[in-house]
Design an enzyme around this catalytic site. Structure first.
Site, PDB file in Angstrom:
ATOM      1  N   LYS A  39      -4.201  -7.237   7.944  1.00  0.00           N
ATOM      2  CA  LYS A  39      -5.096  -6.360   7.199  1.00  0.00           C
ATOM      3  C   LYS A  39      -4.315  -5.383   6.330  1.00  0.00           C
ATOM      4  O   LYS A  39      -4.676  -5.120   5.181  1.00  0.00           O
ATOM      5  CB  LYS A  39      -6.020  -5.605   8.154  1.00  0.00           C
ATOM      6  CG  LYS A  39      -6.927  -6.495   8.982  1.00  0.00           C
ATOM      7  CD  LYS A  39      -7.971  -5.717   9.744  1.00  0.00           C
ATOM      8  CE  LYS A  39      -9.034  -5.168   8.823  1.00  0.00           C
ATOM      9  NZ  LYS A  39      -9.786  -6.195   8.098  1.00  0.00           N
ATOM     10  N   ASP A 237     -10.582  -6.521   3.272  1.00  0.00           N
ATOM     11  CA  ASP A 237      -9.308  -5.876   2.952  1.00  0.00           C
ATOM     12  C   ASP A 237      -9.137  -5.741   1.441  1.00  0.00           C
ATOM     13  O   ASP A 237      -8.618  -4.732   0.942  1.00  0.00           O
ATOM     14  CB  ASP A 237      -8.143  -6.680   3.522  1.00  0.00           C
ATOM     15  CG  ASP A 237      -8.247  -6.885   5.020  1.00  0.00           C
ATOM     16  OD1 ASP A 237      -8.842  -6.025   5.699  1.00  0.00           O
ATOM     17  OD2 ASP A 237      -7.740  -7.912   5.507  1.00  0.00           O
TER      18      ASP A 237
END
Length: 287
Positions: A39, A237
């Protein structure tokens, strides 16, 4: 200005499957690819491709040099990434024919970032820079308090979600982003919905339904874009990275969020993670 990202760096092993495996089920995968992921890495690449100066703070094992090189190729400043005696984090990702995914993560080096390394990296930050972290790494609370004391704008992406950690960080945040399920879990833990949290700006992402911003002017909905989704991995993300890049450039929140919505829509039309995040020119051309 700059975005300082204390974030995870993963090697993503992606397997194409007919559907997400049920408990006890064995499936044949039709394809296997290895990508840069995590992430944190995804957010850094997204923000860099959106035009921001991104300084990534993190750790990899001796097996992870290629991930650092890849981040650098994508425009991320990697000088604050250290090498530790633990394997680089990796993820096993199943992507089904309908674009949905299931993920198992081995945290590895992401969870052993040295505290002294964090402090040394942030000595170069300047008042007004942005700082962001997620739950993939250690040192979140220490880092966020340090960034706050230094006068940085503090953002937190509450995933992988932990209600105890998230609740403890709320007093130090300028910006909180989480998905719809995480928002419900946080409400159960705090008794407060997104509009009531002690954070200036809260964004709840809603997948194909867009996002909602809870800010000084109340609730504002951000529309999604209809696309043919093939892989939803990394879309959130990408949304976060693009939003922070817009804010770092001085854009109003709503404008930054609308650009981020375009970027995440483009992202789900591609298979992969950090390696396929669209750049700003592609996003601006998308309608």
């Amino acid at each position: 200005m700059a975005i300082w990202n204390l974030g995870g760096i993963n090697a993503d092993h992606v397997y194409a499957v007919p559907h997400i495996p049920a408990p006890g089920e064995t499936l044949d995968g039709s394809d296997h690819s290895v990508y840069l992921g995590g992430k944190g890495a995804n957010m850094s690449v997204a923000a860099a491709r959106a035009g921001a100066h991104v300084r990534h703070i993190g750790a990899v094992g001796k097996d992870g040099k290629w991930t650092v090189n890849r981040l650098m190729e994508y425009g991320v400043d990697t000088r604050a990434i250290t090498t530790v005696d633990t394997d680089t984090a990796h993820a096993i990702i199943f992507v089904a024919n309908d674009g949905e995914n299931a993920i198992m993560v081995y945290p590895g080096a992401n969870r052993v970032i040295p505290a002294d390394h964090l402090k040394q990296a942030l000595t170069q930050a300047q008042t007004g820079d942005w700082f962001v972290c997620q739950n993939e790494v250690n040192l979140q609370e220490k880092a966020i308090k340090l960034a706050r004391d230094m006068g940085l704008n503090v953002a937190y992406a509450a995933a992988p979600f932990d209600p105890v950690i998230t609740k403890s960080l709320l007093p130090y945040l300028d910006f909180l982003i989480l998905n719809e399920v995480e928002a419900d879990q946080l409400k159960q833990a705090t008794g407060e919905g997104p509009a009531d949290l002690p954070v200036k700006d809260v964004v709840v992402t809603l997948g194909s339904k867009g996002a909602t911003w809870f800010g000084p002017n109340g609730q504002i909905d951000i529309a999604s874009h209809k696309v043919n989704a093939v892989d939803t991995t990394g879309a959130g993300d990408t949304f976060t990275g693009y939003t922070l890049a817009g804010l770092d450039r001085g854009q109003p929140m709503e404008q930054a969020l609308k650009t981020a919505a375009k970027a995440s829509a483009l992202m789900v039309t591609r298979s992969g993670t950090a390696d396929v995040i669209p750049d700003l020119a592609e996003v601006q051309a998308f309608s």
